[in-house]
Design an enzyme around this catalytic site. Structure first.
Site: not given
Ligand code: ADP
Length: 159
Positions: A18, A128
C-alpha cells in the site's frame, strides 16, 4: 486537470505494498486522500481508528490526508469533489474485481475515473490477509509492514 485523488481500501492493516502505491500516487497527484473503508464485509482485525492511526504513523507527508468513510465510495468522492480513484494492481487475478468495481463506480457517477498503479514487483504477492496470517503464526514480517504495524500485530498475537 485532477490535482487530487482518492486511494480507498480497507487497509487491515497497511502494508509496504500500500505504501508503495501511495508513494507512486504522490508523484502523480498533488494531494492524496487515503480513505479507509469503515463498513467492510467481514469483521476487520483492526478497528477503523487503529487502521487510520497506523497509516498516519507510517506516512509522513502533508500532501496525504488519512480519513475513514462509510457508505458508497462515489458519495464520498462527490463530498470531496475528487473524482479520481487510485487502486493498486498486483497480478492479473486483481484485474477482474477491479474492472467490475471501476465500471460500477462509473455507472453510479460518470465523472469517476480509476487510475491503476502497478505495485513494485517485490510486493506483488503481498496482501493484508497474508500479513495477518503471518503475524498470527509469529513469522518475521519486517519486509512486509512498517515497524508500527509489526508492533500492533505483535500486541494482538503475542500479548
Ligand atoms: P480492499 O479490501 O478494498 O481490496 P485493500 O486495503 O486490501 O482494500 O487494498 C486497497 C488497494 O490496495 C486495492 O486496490 C489493492 O489492490 C491494493 N493493494 C493491496 N495490496 C497491495 C500490494 N501489495 N501492492 C499494491 N497494491 C496493493
Amino acid at each position: 486537470m485532477a490535482v487530487a485523488a482518492i486511494y480507498a481500501g480497507s487497509f487491515d492493516p497497511i502494508t509496504q505494498g500500500h505504501l508503495d502505491i501511495i508513494t507512486r500516487a504522490l508523484s502523480l497527484f498533488e494531494k492524496v486522500y487515503v480513505s479507509v473503508i469503515e463498513n467492510i464485509e467481514k469483521e476487520p482485525l483492526f478497528s477503523i481508528q487503529e487502521r487510520i492511526h497506523m497509516i498516519k504513523d507510517s506516512v509522513q507527508d502533508d500532501r496525504v490526508i488519512v480519513e475513514g468513510f462509510q457508505g458508497l465510495l462515489v458519495d464520498y468522492a462527490r463530498e470531496k469533489n475528487v473524482f479520481t480513484i487510485i487502486r493498486g494492481l498486483r497480478a492479473v487475478s486483481d484485474f477482474e474485481y477491479e474492472f467490475q468495481m471501476s465500471l460500477t463506480n462509473r455507472a453510479l457517477e460518470p465523472k469517476i475515473d480509476t487510475v491503476f498503479l502497478m505495485t513494485d514487483q517485490k510486493y506483488s504477492y503481498l496482501s493484508s490477509s497474508i500479513v495477518r496470517q503471518l503475524g498470527k503464526l509469529g513469522a518475521n514480517i519486517d519486509a512486509f509492514v512498517p515497524s508500527n504495524v509489526k508492533q500492533k500485530l505483535q500486541e494482538i498475537y503475542c500479548g
